[in-house]
Scaffold this active site. Structure first.
Site, PDB file in Angstrom:
ATOM      1  N   GLU A 258     -13.241  29.779 -35.317  1.00  0.00           N
ATOM      2  CA  GLU A 258     -14.192  30.960 -34.810  1.00  0.00           C
ATOM      3  C   GLU A 258     -13.432  29.688 -33.147  1.00  0.00           C
ATOM      4  O   GLU A 258     -13.422  29.459 -33.019  1.00  0.00           O
ATOM      5  CB  GLU A 258     -15.437  31.131 -35.116  1.00  0.00           C
ATOM      6  CG  GLU A 258     -15.322  31.450 -36.560  1.00  0.00           C
ATOM      7  CD  GLU A 258     -16.648  31.430 -36.624  1.00  0.00           C
ATOM      8  OE1 GLU A 258     -17.827  32.153 -36.456  1.00  0.00           O
ATOM      9  OE2 GLU A 258     -17.176  31.426 -38.055  1.00  0.00           O
ATOM     10  N   LYS A 260     -14.838  29.687 -29.847  1.00  0.00           N
ATOM     11  CA  LYS A 260     -15.963  29.390 -29.356  1.00  0.00           C
ATOM     12  C   LYS A 260     -16.523  30.135 -27.844  1.00  0.00           C
ATOM     13  O   LYS A 260     -15.993  29.900 -26.898  1.00  0.00           O
ATOM     14  CB  LYS A 260     -16.200  27.914 -28.634  1.00  0.00           C
ATOM     15  CG  LYS A 260     -17.522  26.806 -28.857  1.00  0.00           C
ATOM     16  CD  LYS A 260     -17.705  25.534 -28.576  1.00  0.00           C
ATOM     17  CE  LYS A 260     -18.646  24.602 -28.898  1.00  0.00           C
ATOM     18  NZ  LYS A 260     -19.726  25.213 -27.845  1.00  0.00           N
ATOM     19  N   ARG A 265     -26.719  30.728 -27.577  1.00  0.00           N
ATOM     20  CA  ARG A 265     -26.876  30.823 -28.972  1.00  0.00           C
ATOM     21  C   ARG A 265     -28.379  31.818 -29.195  1.00  0.00           C
ATOM     22  O   ARG A 265     -29.538  31.571 -29.312  1.00  0.00           O
ATOM     23  CB  ARG A 265     -27.244  29.624 -29.460  1.00  0.00           C
ATOM     24  CG  ARG A 265     -27.089  30.203 -31.347  1.00  0.00           C
ATOM     25  CD  ARG A 265     -26.781  28.796 -32.108  1.00  0.00           C
ATOM     26  NE  ARG A 265     -26.732  28.325 -33.403  1.00  0.00           N
ATOM     27  CZ  ARG A 265     -25.809  27.523 -34.226  1.00  0.00           C
ATOM     28  NH1 ARG A 265     -25.938  26.414 -33.400  1.00  0.00           N
ATOM     29  NH2 ARG A 265     -26.369  27.409 -35.529  1.00  0.00           N
ATOM     30  N   ARG A 281     -32.157  28.617 -29.505  1.00  0.00           N
ATOM     31  CA  ARG A 281     -31.610  27.384 -30.337  1.00  0.00           C
ATOM     32  C   ARG A 281     -33.546  26.563 -30.228  1.00  0.00           C
ATOM     33  O   ARG A 281     -33.685  25.563 -31.272  1.00  0.00           O
ATOM     34  CB  ARG A 281     -30.895  26.321 -29.310  1.00  0.00           C
ATOM     35  CG  ARG A 281     -29.357  26.054 -29.982  1.00  0.00           C
ATOM     36  CD  ARG A 281     -29.111  25.294 -29.186  1.00  0.00           C
ATOM     37  NE  ARG A 281     -28.731  24.418 -29.194  1.00  0.00           N
ATOM     38  CZ  ARG A 281     -27.794  23.357 -29.683  1.00  0.00           C
ATOM     39  NH1 ARG A 281     -26.826  23.436 -28.347  1.00  0.00           N
ATOM     40  NH2 ARG A 281     -28.027  22.133 -29.281  1.00  0.00           N
ATOM     41  N   GLU A 311     -23.462  34.676 -30.115  1.00  0.00           N
ATOM     42  CA  GLU A 311     -23.725  34.245 -29.132  1.00  0.00           C
ATOM     43  C   GLU A 311     -23.741  35.020 -28.113  1.00  0.00           C
ATOM     44  O   GLU A 311     -23.338  36.049 -28.370  1.00  0.00           O
ATOM     45  CB  GLU A 311     -23.117  33.345 -28.993  1.00  0.00           C
ATOM     46  CG  GLU A 311     -22.227  32.692 -27.683  1.00  0.00           C
ATOM     47  CD  GLU A 311     -22.767  31.283 -27.644  1.00  0.00           C
ATOM     48  OE1 GLU A 311     -23.827  30.563 -29.291  1.00  0.00           O
ATOM     49  OE2 GLU A 311     -23.033  30.597 -26.441  1.00  0.00           O
ATOM     50  N   PHE A 351     -21.700  35.052 -36.171  1.00  0.00           N
ATOM     51  CA  PHE A 351     -21.058  34.741 -36.787  1.00  0.00           C
ATOM     52  C   PHE A 351     -21.967  34.468 -37.644  1.00  0.00           C
ATOM     53  O   PHE A 351     -21.541  33.051 -38.557  1.00  0.00           O
ATOM     54  CB  PHE A 351     -20.687  32.914 -35.313  1.00  0.00           C
ATOM     55  CG  PHE A 351     -21.783  32.696 -34.750  1.00  0.00           C
ATOM     56  CD1 PHE A 351     -22.623  31.555 -35.358  1.00  0.00           C
ATOM     57  CD2 PHE A 351     -21.999  32.914 -33.985  1.00  0.00           C
ATOM     58  CE1 PHE A 351     -23.215  30.512 -35.388  1.00  0.00           C
ATOM     59  CE2 PHE A 351     -22.858  31.712 -32.540  1.00  0.00           C
ATOM     60  CZ  PHE A 351     -24.056  30.513 -33.489  1.00  0.00           C
ATOM     61  N   ARG A 428     -26.377  18.607 -38.369  1.00  0.00           N
ATOM     62  CA  ARG A 428     -24.811  18.293 -37.257  1.00  0.00           C
ATOM     63  C   ARG A 428     -23.715  17.761 -38.039  1.00  0.00           C
ATOM     64  O   ARG A 428     -23.978  15.909 -38.398  1.00  0.00           O
ATOM     65  CB  ARG A 428     -25.625  18.005 -36.125  1.00  0.00           C
ATOM     66  CG  ARG A 428     -24.075  17.530 -35.580  1.00  0.00           C
ATOM     67  CD  ARG A 428     -24.411  16.721 -33.872  1.00  0.00           C
ATOM     68  NE  ARG A 428     -24.775  17.210 -32.409  1.00  0.00           N
ATOM     69  CZ  ARG A 428     -24.575  18.337 -32.122  1.00  0.00           C
ATOM     70  NH1 ARG A 428     -23.187  18.872 -31.775  1.00  0.00           N
ATOM     71  NH2 ARG A 428     -25.507  18.632 -30.840  1.00  0.00           N
ATOM     72  N   LYS A 434     -16.070  20.907 -33.059  1.00  0.00           N
ATOM     73  CA  LYS A 434     -16.023  21.916 -32.417  1.00  0.00           C
ATOM     74  C   LYS A 434     -14.681  21.152 -31.626  1.00  0.00           C
ATOM     75  O   LYS A 434     -14.494  20.177 -32.012  1.00  0.00           O
ATOM     76  CB  LYS A 434     -16.624  22.167 -31.638  1.00  0.00           C
ATOM     77  CG  LYS A 434     -17.452  21.307 -31.051  1.00  0.00           C
ATOM     78  CD  LYS A 434     -18.527  21.302 -29.760  1.00  0.00           C
ATOM     79  CE  LYS A 434     -19.435  20.268 -29.967  1.00  0.00           C
ATOM     80  NZ  LYS A 434     -20.732  20.394 -29.423  1.00  0.00           N
TER      81      LYS A 434
HETATM   82  P1  AMP Z   1     -22.147  22.528 -27.890  1.00  0.00           P
HETATM   83  O1  AMP Z   1     -23.604  23.428 -27.726  1.00  0.00           O
HETATM   84  O2  AMP Z   1     -21.376  22.828 -26.955  1.00  0.00           O
HETATM   85  O3  AMP Z   1     -22.765  21.679 -29.650  1.00  0.00           O
HETATM   86  O4  AMP Z   1     -21.243  23.719 -29.364  1.00  0.00           O
HETATM   87  C1  AMP Z   1     -22.474  24.062 -30.239  1.00  0.00           C
HETATM   88  C2  AMP Z   1     -22.861  25.801 -29.986  1.00  0.00           C
HETATM   89  O5  AMP Z   1     -21.662  26.633 -29.440  1.00  0.00           O
HETATM   90  C3  AMP Z   1     -23.533  26.367 -30.955  1.00  0.00           C
HETATM   91  O6  AMP Z   1     -24.866  26.227 -30.592  1.00  0.00           O
HETATM   92  C4  AMP Z   1     -23.266  28.148 -30.682  1.00  0.00           C
HETATM   93  O7  AMP Z   1     -24.042  28.150 -29.275  1.00  0.00           O
HETATM   94  C5  AMP Z   1     -21.822  28.122 -29.557  1.00  0.00           C
HETATM   95  N1  AMP Z   1     -20.865  28.861 -30.333  1.00  0.00           N
HETATM   96  C6  AMP Z   1     -20.507  29.523 -29.400  1.00  0.00           C
HETATM   97  N2  AMP Z   1     -19.451  30.416 -30.353  1.00  0.00           N
HETATM   98  C7  AMP Z   1     -19.665  29.670 -32.196  1.00  0.00           C
HETATM   99  C8  AMP Z   1     -18.796  29.899 -33.132  1.00  0.00           C
HETATM  100  N3  AMP Z   1     -18.170  30.661 -33.540  1.00  0.00           N
HETATM  101  N4  AMP Z   1     -19.491  29.487 -34.074  1.00  0.00           N
HETATM  102  C9  AMP Z   1     -20.344  28.600 -34.111  1.00  0.00           C
HETATM  103  N5  AMP Z   1     -21.348  28.618 -32.773  1.00  0.00           N
HETATM  104  C10 AMP Z   1     -20.812  28.434 -31.551  1.00  0.00           C
END
Ligand code: AMP
Length: 595
Positions: A258, A260, A265, A281, A311, A351, A428, A434
Site C-alpha cells: 500500500e 504510505k 493517522r 495515534r 491517514e 486503510f 509492532r 514499511k
Molecule cells: P511510521 O510512523 O514511520 O512508523 O509509519 C507508520 C505510519 O504510517 C502509520 O501509523 C500511519 O500513520 C502511516 N501510514 C500511511 N499510509 C499507511 C498505510 N497505507 N497503511 C498503514 N499505515 C499507513
C-alpha cells in the site's frame, strides 16, 4: 484476598497514597508488580476500575479526555487556603522542595501533623471529576474551592499525590503492562496470563474495564472483550526493512503493498447515537479540528456503527497532488479552524475497517477486512482508499515503490495477506513492514530515543549537561535500555535550557525501568523523546540495548550520535525506537554493501 475497607465500608485514599510512595521508591520491575498486586488485592471489586486508573496516574481512561491539568498557580492558591500559609511562602516552599506536591507535604507536616486519615478513594475521585468538569464563568473559583476542600482533610502524604495528580505531574513510571502483570498475579495467580489481559486492553484501551471484567468474570470473560465504537483501539504498527526481496520473503512470498501517505493517522469511531469522533495515534480527540473529515465520513461511511482507520493528508484533489506532512499539521489548532480548513484542504486515505455494525473485524484476515472496507466506503474526491497492489516478487515491489514515490507518497507499507494477517492491536509486528524513501537514499537513518540520564558538563558546559544518556524501549521487558551518550548537535541555547526542561523528571536514583550499566550523574524518569542520527551501531559491553541478542555480554551502542534538533513531542517514551529495531538495523547494515 483481604478487603481494604475502613469502618465506613469505603477505602481510604491513604492506602493509594502509601502505594504511590512505595512505587516511587521501588528499584525493580518485580517490586513494582508486587506492590501493585498488594494494592489491587486490597481493593474491593466495585472500586477496582477507579484504582486501576489511579495506578495509571489518571482518574479515567486516557481517551475519555478528562482534563485535570489544573494550572500550578491555582493549585498553589488552594494550598495557601488549606494551610493558612501566605501564597508567597508557598511559592518559596515550592522553590525549596522542587515541586508543589512535596512543598504541600512539608507545609502540612507543620500545620496538620496530627490529622487522622479520613479521605476515601471514591469521594476523592468524585471531587476530582467535579474539578475536571467545572467550566465557564466562576469555574476557577470553584476548582480552587474543591481542591482546597480536599487538602483541608488530607494528610501530608495524601496532599503530595493529590497535588501532583491535579497538576498533571504524577509520573509514577509504571507502564500499563506492569499493572496488567499485577492484575494477573492477583486474579489468576499467574503472570503468564498477562497476554490475555493485554489483548483485551489493546482493543478497548480501558484498564478499568479490563480489571472489572477480570474480577467479575475471570479470564473467560476477558477473552470475550471485543472492540467497541467509542473506545479507541490501540493502533497496529509496522516494522521496517530497506530491501524489497527481504520484505517479500518475510511476508511469505506475497503481500499487499500500500502507498504510505505522509499525514496524520486517525481512527474514526461512529457510535450508535450517530456521533463521529476522530482519535489520533495517541488517542487524542481531533474531530473539532477536522470538521471536513467528519463530514466526509458522515456521508461516505455506510455502516451505522463503525471503526475505520486512515491517514489524513493535505491534498489538492483537483490536481490529485499529495502535499507534505507539515501542511496537515497546520490544521492542528484551536482557533481559526474554518479558515485553516479552507487554506489547507485535506483528504482521508482509508486503510482499515475494524468494526462494522456489531461485527468485530480485528480477528478477520487482511483481505477480508480490505473487502469490507471497500464495501463500507462510498468513495469521493477526498474520501479514498489507500492505493494497494498485490505483489509477489522483489522487482515488482521495487517498481511499485518507485511509482509510490513518483506519486508523492513516502514509500510503501507492505502487509501480510497470510493466515496471520489479523489486526494486531497495539503491536509492532512483522505483518506490516514499511519501506520508506529515506531508508534507501541515506546511509544513516534517524532513531528516536528516550532521555534517561545526564552527565555534568565540564569547561564551557559547566553548570549544564555535557551529554545525555539515551535509551531504546524494549516492550518485552518494558525496560528502557541504554544505547549511548549524546552531547553533539545541541545548540548552546538548547543546552542551557536542558536542566530546566528535565527538572520535573529528575530522580534521585536510577528509575526501576531504566536498564543501564553506565552510572549517570543524574537520572530521569523516561519521558522525553528526541531524534538522533548515528553513523553506525556497534557492539558494546557498556550499553544494554538488545543485550545478548547479537553476542553474549554485549548490547548495542551508537557511534558518533548527533541530536538532529528535533524533539519528538508527538511520541510517548513507549513509542521510541525499540531495542529489537536496533538489532534489525544492525543486522541490515552488516548485510548491506558498504556505501
Ligand atoms: P511510521 O510512523 O514511520 O512508523 O509509519 C507508520 C505510519 O504510517 C502509520 O501509523 C500511519 O500513520 C502511516 N501510514 C500511511 N499510509 C499507511 C498505510 N497505507 N497503511 C498503514 N499505515 C499507513
Amino acid at each position: 484476598m483481604t478487603d481494604g475497607r475502613d469502618e465506613d465500608g469505603g477505602v481510604r485514599y491513604e492506602v493509594v497514597a502509601e502505594a504511590y510512595r512505595d512505587l516511587e521508591q521501588a528499584s525493580g520491575r518485580l517490586m513494582l508488580i508486587d506492590r501493585l498486586a498488594a494494592l489491587l488485592s486490597q481493593t474491593p471489586q466495585e472500586l477496582l476500575p477507579t484504582v486501576c486508573y489511579l495506578c495509571q496516574g489518571q482518574i479515567a481512561p486516557e481517551f475519555a479526555a478528562v482534563d485535570l491539568g489544573l494550572a500550578e498557580k491555582l493549585a498553589l492558591r488552594a494550598v495557601a487556603t488549606a494551610t493558612g500559609v501566605e501564597p508567597v511562602d508557598v511559592v518559596a516552599a515550592v522553590r525549596e522542595a522542587g515541586d508543589l506536591g512535596q512543598a504541600a507535604e512539608q507545609l502540612l507536616a507543620t500545620t496538620a501533623q496530627d490529622r487522622e486519615p479520613s479521605l476515601e478513594v471514591a469521594a476523592v475521585v468524585d471531587t476530582l471529576h467535579q474539578i475536571a468538569r467545572a467550566e465557564g464563568s466562576g469555574s476557577q473559583g470553584r476548582k480552587l474551592d474543591l481542591l482546597a476542600g480536599l487538602l483541608a482533610l488530607a494528610t501530608p502524604l495524601e496532599a503530595r499525590y493529590l497535588l501532583r495528580l491535579v497538576t498533571g505531574n504524577l509520573r509514577l513510571g509504571i507502564g500499563t503492562p506492569t499493572i496488567l502483570d499485577a492484575l494477573a498475579q492477583v486474579y489468576t495467580g499467574n503472570r503468564k496470563d498477562r497476554p490475555v489481559l493485554e489483548r483485551a486492553y489493546n482493543v478497548c484501551s480501558d484498564l478499568g474495564l479490563v480489571g472489572a471484567t477480570l474480577a467479575s468474570g475471570g479470564l473467560v470473560a476477558v477473552k470475550e472483550l471485543r472492540v467497541r465504537p467509542g473506545n479507541p483501539v490501540r493502533v497496529m504498527l509496522a516494522q521496517r526493512l530497506s530491501d524489497a526481496s527481504e520484505i517479500v520473503a518475510r511476508l511469505g512470498g506475497r503481500c499487499m503493498a500500500e502507498y504510505k501517505y505522509d499525514g496524520m493517522r486517525v481512527q474514526a469511531h461512529r457510535t450508535a447515537d450517530g456521533d463521529l469522533e476522530l482519535f489520533t495515534r495517541r488517542q487524542e480527540r481531533v474531530s473539532n479540528q477536522f470538521p471536513d473529515v467528519v463530514k466526509l465520513l458522515q456521508t461516505g461511511l455506510g455502516p451505522r456503527e463503525a471503526i475505520l482507520e486512515g491517514e489524513i493528508v493535505a491534498y489538492d484533489a483537483a490536481a490529485g497532488e499529495l502535499r507534505p506532512f507539515q501542511e496537515v499539521m497546520f490544521r492542528r489548532r484551536k482557533h481559526g479552524i474554518a479558515e485553516a480548513a479552507r487554506d489547507v484542504p485535506v483528504g482521508l486515505f482509508c486503510f482499515e475497517l475494524l468494526y462494522a455494525d456489531g461485527q468485530d473485524l480485528t480477528e478477520s484476515s487482511y483481505l477480508d477486512r480490505r473487502a469490507r472496507l471497500s464495501e463500507a466506503v462510498t468513495l469521493s474526491d477526498r474520501l479514498r482508499l489507500t492505493t494497494a497492489l498485490e505483489v509477489s516478487t522483489a522487482p515488482a515491489l521495487d517498481a511499485m515503490f518507485e511509482q509510490a514515490v513518483a506519486d508523492g507518497s513516502e514509500g510503501l507499507v507492505c502487509k501480510s495477506t497470510g493466515p496471520d494477517s489479523i489486526y494486531h492491536a497495539g503491536a509492532r509486528g512483522w505483518q506490516w513492514i514499511k519501506l520508506k524513501r529515506d531508508y534507501r537514499t541515506e546511509l544513516a537513518d534517524t532513531i528516536d530515543l528516550v532521555v534517561v540520564g545526564a552527565f555534568a558538563g565540564r569547561g564551557r558546559r559547566r553548570g549544564t549537561y555535557g551529554a545525555v544518556l539515551l535509551a531504546a524501549y524494549d516492550p518485552e521487558t518494558e525496560l528502557y535500555q541504554t544505547v549511548g551518550k549524546c552531547g553533539t548537535g545541541f545548540s548552546d541555547a538548547e543546552l542551557a535550557s536542558l536542566p530546566a526542561r528535565l527538572a520535573p523528571l529528575t530522580r534521585a536514583r536510577r528509575p526501576a525501568r531504566v536498564d543501564s550499566r553506565v552510572p549517570a550523574d543524574i537520572w530521569f524518569e523516561p519521558s522525553l523523546v528526541l531524534e538522533v542520527l548515528s553513523a553506525e551501531l556497534t557492539l558494546s559491553p557498556n550499553h544494554t540495548a538488545g543485550w545478548g541478542q547479537l553476542k553474549d555480554d554485549a548490547g548495542l551502542s551508537m557511534r558518533f550520535p548527533r541530536f538532529t534538533g528535533r524533539w519528538r513531542d508527538d511520541k510517548e517514551p513507549q513509542d521510541a525506537t525499540t531495542a529489537q529495531q536496533l538489532v534489525e538495523l544492525y543486522r541490515t547494515a552488516r548485510r548491506a554493501p558498504a556505501g
